[in-house]
Design a protein around this motif. Structure first.
Motif, PDB file in Angstrom:
ATOM      1  N   LEU A  53       0.829  -1.203   0.000  1.00  0.00           N
ATOM      2  CA  LEU A  53       0.000   0.000   0.000  1.00  0.00           C
ATOM      3  C   LEU A  53       0.861   1.249   0.000  1.00  0.00           C
ATOM      4  CD1 LEU A  53      -2.591  -1.199   2.646  1.00  0.00           C
ATOM      5  CD2 LEU A  53      -2.852  -1.164   0.175  1.00  0.00           C
ATOM      6  N   PHE A  82      -7.304  -4.288   9.318  1.00  0.00           N
ATOM      7  CA  PHE A  82      -7.101  -2.859   9.546  1.00  0.00           C
ATOM      8  C   PHE A  82      -7.613  -2.440  10.918  1.00  0.00           C
ATOM      9  CE2 PHE A  82      -7.107  -3.403   5.037  1.00  0.00           C
ATOM     10  CZ  PHE A  82      -6.219  -2.462   4.548  1.00  0.00           C
ATOM     11  N   ALA A  86     -12.268  -1.742   8.174  1.00  0.00           N
ATOM     12  CA  ALA A  86     -12.349  -1.587   6.722  1.00  0.00           C
ATOM     13  C   ALA A  86     -13.231  -2.649   6.080  1.00  0.00           C
ATOM     14  CB  ALA A  86     -10.952  -1.626   6.099  1.00  0.00           C
ATOM     15  N   TYR A  88     -16.557  -3.866   3.970  1.00  0.00           N
ATOM     16  CA  TYR A  88     -17.329  -3.231   2.907  1.00  0.00           C
ATOM     17  C   TYR A  88     -18.748  -3.036   3.429  1.00  0.00           C
ATOM     18  CZ  TYR A  88     -13.330  -5.248   0.565  1.00  0.00           C
ATOM     19  OH  TYR A  88     -12.057  -5.603   0.231  1.00  0.00           O
ATOM     20  N   HIS A  90     -21.548  -2.091   2.261  1.00  0.00           N
ATOM     21  CA  HIS A  90     -22.736  -2.428   1.470  1.00  0.00           C
ATOM     22  C   HIS A  90     -22.876  -3.929   1.270  1.00  0.00           C
ATOM     23  CE1 HIS A  90     -19.302  -2.196  -1.125  1.00  0.00           C
ATOM     24  NE2 HIS A  90     -19.928  -2.812  -2.077  1.00  0.00           N
ATOM     25  N   TYR A  99     -15.630 -11.962  -0.762  1.00  0.00           N
ATOM     26  CA  TYR A  99     -15.235 -11.034  -1.825  1.00  0.00           C
ATOM     27  C   TYR A  99     -13.846 -11.328  -2.410  1.00  0.00           C
ATOM     28  CZ  TYR A  99     -14.344  -6.596  -4.198  1.00  0.00           C
ATOM     29  OH  TYR A  99     -14.033  -5.638  -5.121  1.00  0.00           O
TER      30      TYR A  99
ATOM     31  N   SER B 185      -9.149   3.194   4.142  1.00  0.00           N
ATOM     32  CA  SER B 185      -8.823   1.801   4.468  1.00  0.00           C
ATOM     33  C   SER B 185      -9.721   0.828   3.708  1.00  0.00           C
ATOM     34  CB  SER B 185      -8.921   1.568   5.970  1.00  0.00           C
ATOM     35  OG  SER B 185     -10.234   1.820   6.407  1.00  0.00           O
ATOM     36  N   VAL B 186     -10.966   1.234   3.411  1.00  0.00           N
ATOM     37  CA  VAL B 186     -11.845   0.346   2.641  1.00  0.00           C
ATOM     38  C   VAL B 186     -11.297   0.179   1.218  1.00  0.00           C
ATOM     39  CG1 VAL B 186     -14.144   0.108   1.639  1.00  0.00           C
ATOM     40  CG2 VAL B 186     -13.904   0.825   3.987  1.00  0.00           C
ATOM     41  N   GLU B 188      -8.193   0.419   0.461  1.00  0.00           N
ATOM     42  CA  GLU B 188      -6.969  -0.386   0.572  1.00  0.00           C
ATOM     43  C   GLU B 188      -7.310  -1.859   0.739  1.00  0.00           C
ATOM     44  OE1 GLU B 188      -4.165   3.141   2.407  1.00  0.00           O
ATOM     45  OE2 GLU B 188      -4.941   1.579   3.743  1.00  0.00           O
ATOM     46  N   ALA B 189      -8.340  -2.120   1.553  1.00  0.00           N
ATOM     47  CA  ALA B 189      -8.777  -3.509   1.723  1.00  0.00           C
ATOM     48  C   ALA B 189      -9.195  -4.074   0.371  1.00  0.00           C
ATOM     49  CB  ALA B 189      -9.936  -3.582   2.712  1.00  0.00           C
ATOM     50  N   ALA B 190      -9.874  -3.248  -0.429  1.00  0.00           N
ATOM     51  CA  ALA B 190     -10.305  -3.702  -1.745  1.00  0.00           C
ATOM     52  C   ALA B 190      -9.104  -3.926  -2.660  1.00  0.00           C
ATOM     53  CB  ALA B 190     -11.256  -2.684  -2.366  1.00  0.00           C
ATOM     54  N   LYS B 199     -12.931  -3.541 -11.808  1.00  0.00           N
ATOM     55  CA  LYS B 199     -13.857  -4.376 -11.049  1.00  0.00           C
ATOM     56  C   LYS B 199     -14.029  -3.826  -9.629  1.00  0.00           C
ATOM     57  CE  LYS B 199     -15.036  -9.101 -10.211  1.00  0.00           C
ATOM     58  NZ  LYS B 199     -14.579 -10.465 -10.066  1.00  0.00           N
ATOM     59  N   ARG B 200     -12.896  -3.370  -9.060  1.00  0.00           N
ATOM     60  CA  ARG B 200     -12.920  -2.784  -7.725  1.00  0.00           C
ATOM     61  C   ARG B 200     -13.851  -1.577  -7.708  1.00  0.00           C
ATOM     62  NH1 ARG B 200      -7.055  -2.975  -7.047  1.00  0.00           N
ATOM     63  NH2 ARG B 200      -6.926  -0.751  -7.398  1.00  0.00           N
ATOM     64  N   THR B 203     -17.518  -2.847  -7.874  1.00  0.00           N
ATOM     65  CA  THR B 203     -18.014  -3.672  -6.770  1.00  0.00           C
ATOM     66  C   THR B 203     -17.896  -2.983  -5.412  1.00  0.00           C
ATOM     67  OG1 THR B 203     -15.867  -4.762  -6.676  1.00  0.00           O
ATOM     68  CG2 THR B 203     -17.627  -5.918  -7.845  1.00  0.00           C
ATOM     69  N   VAL B 204     -16.958  -2.072  -5.245  1.00  0.00           N
ATOM     70  CA  VAL B 204     -16.802  -1.440  -3.933  1.00  0.00           C
ATOM     71  C   VAL B 204     -17.037   0.069  -3.988  1.00  0.00           C
ATOM     72  CG1 VAL B 204     -15.194  -0.945  -2.066  1.00  0.00           C
ATOM     73  CG2 VAL B 204     -15.227  -3.211  -3.093  1.00  0.00           C
ATOM     74  N   PRO B 207     -20.755   1.312  -5.449  1.00  0.00           N
ATOM     75  CA  PRO B 207     -21.854   1.109  -4.494  1.00  0.00           C
ATOM     76  C   PRO B 207     -21.808   2.074  -3.310  1.00  0.00           C
ATOM     77  CG  PRO B 207     -20.943  -0.996  -5.112  1.00  0.00           C
ATOM     78  CD  PRO B 207     -20.061   0.039  -5.731  1.00  0.00           C
ATOM     79  N   LEU B 208     -20.593   2.430  -2.870  1.00  0.00           N
ATOM     80  CA  LEU B 208     -20.484   3.366  -1.754  1.00  0.00           C
ATOM     81  C   LEU B 208     -20.800   4.790  -2.204  1.00  0.00           C
ATOM     82  CD1 LEU B 208     -17.317   2.018   0.060  1.00  0.00           C
ATOM     83  CD2 LEU B 208     -19.707   1.628   0.574  1.00  0.00           C
ATOM     84  N   HIS B 291     -27.217   1.772  -0.488  1.00  0.00           N
ATOM     85  CA  HIS B 291     -26.794   1.619   0.901  1.00  0.00           C
ATOM     86  C   HIS B 291     -26.302   2.958   1.417  1.00  0.00           C
ATOM     87  CE1 HIS B 291     -24.852  -0.160   4.389  1.00  0.00           C
ATOM     88  NE2 HIS B 291     -23.920   0.735   4.155  1.00  0.00           N
ATOM     89  N   TYR B 292     -26.989   3.490   2.418  1.00  0.00           N
ATOM     90  CA  TYR B 292     -26.514   4.734   3.035  1.00  0.00           C
ATOM     91  C   TYR B 292     -25.633   4.387   4.222  1.00  0.00           C
ATOM     92  CZ  TYR B 292     -30.037   7.237   0.347  1.00  0.00           C
ATOM     93  OH  TYR B 292     -30.774   7.767  -0.665  1.00  0.00           O
TER      94      TYR B 292
END
Lengths: 375, 293
Positions: A53, A82, A86, A88, A90, A99, B185-186, B188-190, B199-200, B203-204, B207-208, B291-292
């Motif tokens: 990262l 993390f 972290a 997802y 949704h 995933y 961080s989300v 980074e996780a993805a 694709k990321r 899919t991530v 949607p956010l 999704h809120y």
């Protein structure tokens, strides 16, 4: 499963002082390594470089037999947990877990089996169809762990995973992480600023300060033989007492106290002397110190911990903390003794540990000696 | 929400009064008037009116011209909404990748939005000017003899182009701030879970971003239906008759050029109903899947 080799790795941001400089760590297969240090010591940066990262300014990182400097995070075969989980938001817990596998084209039955297994291990079964926001902090943390476990990666990377939890949960999750890592046997690199977490989790811990390694070693070795005053003050609670002393032949002067070491020390003159609060004892009333040295302690205040009491006071003009049993009698001015073997000497200027045979700890043979020592 | 205690029960209504007055005078009252006059045949010179029931509505809905304008409006709205959202999002994603932490660059990109809409519209028009418009020249270079204002298709193209161009900065700002609000961080996780950036994104990240996108969808549909009036007016005013116009422009043409107040009112009532139904449908079928956080 894999080894991780961090070889002369540095991180320099925009020509500033290096955040991490020339760090070498060799992590054996299945080993649990904890990077510990105060905030800003570069531990997270180092972890993020291993994860991919953060770019590596110089040096190489090897996972297994592959140099991964220019490999995308997704291709490094690592999983990361993390600090703020972290997850997802949704996706349901089940989708969160699946995933990473789905993106790696794992066959569907296999994904289901692995998710079910992780859910069983982490007791997440009832929550699989919930969204993360419907979970408590501890449950979210377990989902984050599960997301790492289902991948069955070569290595787990943990970035302060417990610091968002309350104290009680932190202790139980700490145990859970240790147990899980033992069970799956995956090489782990764990970052924390909490020395207690570091001591309890690590096979070996790496103490970092200002982007440099202060010491690498097994928790008890680091505890009993800190390589520098920084390590001495950082590892162990309460922190090791560090006072200014003067060596003359085999005599050590600390303020008004004169202690006979029984044998000459290679260094002479000003030194920093370290001793742990729990190694000090109240001198037997009436009697003089039979073994070890004795120092007069002027008591300032006392902290009651239940199992013991911490007595804070002064020896000469230097602060000293003594851990006494909770039934010890206290006086305003009391002599305390220290076993000669539990004294540590550090260079007065550099703070590095000075060799002194009788201060070396008794080798503890508790942990199996399967870990080669680095450096 | 904090509850406030008022000493008199009338006091809160007093505070609300100015806002309610504005809404009633500028929104409800004209609406009621429009509904009312849609049932009357008004004398063009103001000498009284005759009640005609649903005749105005029937006249509008049975006119082939009206239906063809409605068809164009649907295409126009869909195209403008799609392209202004898609391009705004694309620019935001690209800018987001570059400007993490660079405030100066961000300000520079967003400052485009500070240009007044009429000015932006005029600049857009110049692009397609028959004599000096660079786009006409480019089109000519590609063998397309572009005649904005004369050819139906060319005018429609220019109209959509300018309408999209004007709306992109607005969408860009919202998408960009939406992207910057996503937790690092989300992402980074993805990045660890998924190799493909595209694709990321779908899919991530998308949607956010969906709450932002949904808000913009409604705003953009409304924009394309109503706020493009100025663009269309500049483009087809004083031009030959066979040009594409949208329903809103037709309301204006019939009411203020044709002096057919009744027919025009009927059209605006129809338009009101269309927008209402459209908004309800959007909330009903799209918002549910958002999704809120």
């Amino acid at each position: 499963m894999a080894t991780i080799e961090i070889d002369k790795v540095s991180k320099i941001y925009h020509g500033n002082v290096p955040a991490v400089s020339e760090v070498d760590i060799r992590i054996a297969d299945g080993e649990f390594i904890v990077l510990v240090g105060p905030s800003g010591c570069g531990k997270s940066t180092l972890l993020r470089m291993v994860a991919g990262l953060e770019t590596i300014s110089s040096g190489t990182v090897r996972i297994g037999d592959r140099i991964v400097n220019d490999v995308e995070p997704a291709d490094r075969d690592i999983a990361m947990v993390f600090q703020n989980y972290a997850l997802y938001p949704h996706m349901t817990v089940r989708e969160n877990l699946a995933y990473g596998l789905k993106n790696r084209r794992t066959p569907k039955p296999e994904i289901e089996a692995r998710v079910a297994e992780a859910a069983r291990m982490l007791e997440l079964g009832p929550y699989l169809d919930r969204k993360p926001r419907a979970l408590s902090g501890g449950q979210r943390q377990r989902v984050a762990m599960g997301r790492a476990i289902v991948r069955q990666p070569s290595a787990f990377l943990f970035d302060e995973p417990l610091s968002n939890l309350d104290a009680k949960l932190r202790v139980s999750m700490r145990g859970e992480i240790k147990r899980l890592q033992r069970r799956v046997g995956t090489t782990s690199l764990y970052v924390t600023h909490d020395q207690l977490e570091a001591m309890t989790l690590a096979d070996r811990l790496v103490v970092l300060n200002g982007g440099r390694i202060e010491q690498i070693g097994r928790p008890l070795d680091v505890y009993h033989a800190p390589a520098s005053t920084f390590v001495a003050s950082f590892i162990g609670s309460p922190a090791m007492n560090l006072v200014q002393g003067e060596l003359h032949g085999s005599k050590l002067a600390i303020g008004p106290a004169l202690i006979d070491l029984g044998k000459a020390v290679p260094t002479q003159g000003a030194v920093t002397v370290g001793f742990r609060a729990e190694d000090l004892q109240a001198a037997a009333p009436g009697g003089t110190a039979a073994e070890g040295g004795s120092m007069p302690l002027r008591v300032d205040y006392v902290e009651e911990l239940g199992s013991q009491r911490l007595v804070h006071g002064m020896v000469g003009d230097q602060a000293v903390t003594v851990a006494l049993s909770s039934d010890a009698t206290l006086r305003g001015e009391m002599p305390v003794t220290i076993p000669i073997g539990r004294l540590h000497f550090f260079d007065a200027e550099s703070g590095r540990r000075l060799p002194w045979s009788s201060a070396e700890p008794h080798r503890t043979a508790t942990a199996p000696d399967l870990l080669e020592t680095a450096r | 929400m904090k509850r406030v205690q008022f000493s008199s029960p009338l006091l809160p209504y007093l505070f609300l009064a100015p806002q309610l007055a504005v809404i009633v005078i500028f929104f409800y009252w004209p609406s009621v008037r429009a509904i009312q006059s849609s049932f009357y045949l008004e004398d063009p010179f103001g000498f009284g009116s005759t009640f005609v029931g649903f005749d105005n509505y029937l006249g509008v809905l049975l006119s082939p011209e009206y239906l063809s304008i409605a068809r164009f409006t649907a295409i126009f709205t869909a195209t403008v909404t799609f392209f202004s959202l898609a391009l705004g999002l694309l620019l935001a994603v690209k800018a987001d990748a570059v400007i993490r932490g660079n405030a100066a660059y961000k300000t520079l990109l967003i400052s485009v939005y500070a240009i007044a809409p009429p000015v932006a519209g005029l600049i857009g028009m110049m692009f397609f000017d028959q004599h000096i418009g660079p786009f006409v020249k480019i089109a000519a270079f590609l063998g397309w003899d572009m005649k904005v204002g004369l050819s139906y298709f060319d005018t429609a193209f220019a109209m959509i182009f300018v309408a999209v161009w004007k709306q992109i900065p607005y969408n860009f700002i919202f998408f960009l701030s939406g992207l910057q609000a996503l937790p690092a961080s989300v992402r980074e996780a993805a990045a660890i879970d998924c190799r493909s950036g595209i694709k990321r994104f779908w899919t991530v990240i998308f949607p956010l971003l969906a709450p932002t996108a949904f808000f913009l969808l409604i705003i953009n549909v409304t924009y394309a239906l109503f706020d493009t009036f100025g663009v269309i007016d500049v483009m087809v005013k004083d031009k030959a008759a066979n040009n594409p116009i949208t329903l809103v422009y037709k309301v204006y043409m019939d009411g203020f050029r044709g002096n057919d107040i009744g027919g025009s009112s009927a059209q605006s009532v129809i338009l009101m109903i269309v927008v209402f139904v459209l908004t309800v449908l959007q909330f009903r079928f799209i918002e549910r899947r958002i999704h809120y956080t």
